[in-house]
Enzyme design. Structure first.
Site, PDB file in Angstrom:
ATOM      1  CG  ASP A  89      -2.025  -0.941   1.329  1.00  0.00           C
ATOM      2  OD1 ASP A  89      -1.125  -2.231   0.945  1.00  0.00           O
ATOM      3  OD2 ASP A  89      -3.847  -0.885   1.684  1.00  0.00           O
ATOM      4  CE  LYS A 151      -4.901   2.346   2.491  1.00  0.00           C
ATOM      5  NZ  LYS A 151      -4.506   1.613   3.477  1.00  0.00           N
ATOM      6  CE  LYS A 180      -6.988  -1.146   3.265  1.00  0.00           C
ATOM      7  NZ  LYS A 180      -5.176  -1.552   3.189  1.00  0.00           N
TER       8      LYS A 180
END
Length: 212
Positions: A89, A151, A180
């Protein structure tokens, strides 16, 4: 709806100890969350804790500001994978995006994706700092750079995920990338609403209370 299978059980606190990370791993196994999400210094430890389970290991890169040197981010991502991470991430370079240096932002994402190969790359765009146009540009960078996810947030900015941001992100990435939602997701109703909107993963430190 099996909410646990959407959750990245998260502890990214600067005060997280090795004991806290072991606890996070044991909770993820007990509740069968999809993944855990941790800072890169604990990847080796978490890998040992999770290696006999099905739980995925996600590590953050360039976290939480995104303002690190590009080569440092690439190296951090490579180290995470070498130490056992399944997913990365990464935080984009927010300042460069806001300055209009789109090519630089896209190139950084592409270099990290190249460095981690077939592993999953989630691109944190940190929506709280971006205009609508910048959010669209960030999602387009992730698309062109062949990331796997966009995300919403680190959870360390001025605000976290919002339904409006997810709707906007979905309109850009459509079915090509997954989304996400992360930051401020603390209850079942909110989690379920995001999933119904098409979110594939939820980043939260409240996973246990959400599923209970």
């Amino acid at each position: 709806m099996q909410l646990n299978k959407f959750i990245d059980h998260t502890n990214l606190k600067p005060t997280a100890t090795p004991g806290d990370i072991k606890k996070l791993c044991s909770e993820a196994i007990a509740h069968q969350f999809y993944a855990i999400c941790i800072n890169s210094c604990y990847v080796k430890l978490a890998y040992e804790e999770l290696k006999t389970s099905e739980i995925k290991l996600a590590a953050v890169v360039g976290f939480p500001l995104g303002a690190m040197d590009m080569n440092s981010k690439v190296f951090e991502a490579e180290q995470c994978i070498a130490n056992g991470a399944d997913e990365i991430d990464m935080v984009i370079n927010i300042g460069q995006l806001k300055a209009g240096n789109i090519e630089l932002v896209e190139n950084e994402i592409a270099l990290i994706k190249k460095a981690i190969g077939r592993k999953i790359l989630k691109v944190i765009i940190e929506t709280c700092y971006l205009s609508e146009e910048e959010k669209i540009a960030a999602c387009e960078c992730a698309l062109r750079a062949k990331a796997n996810f966009v995300k919403t947030s680190t959870g360390f900015g001025t605000s976290g995920a919002s339904f409006d941001d997810v709707k906007l992100m979905k309109s850009v990435v459509k079915e090509e990338l997954q989304i996400k939602a992360s930051g401020g997701i603390k209850d079942t109703e909110t989690a379920e609403k995001y999933i119904k909107m098409g979110v594939a993963r939820l980043g939260t430190s409240s996973g246990i209370s959400i599923i209970q």
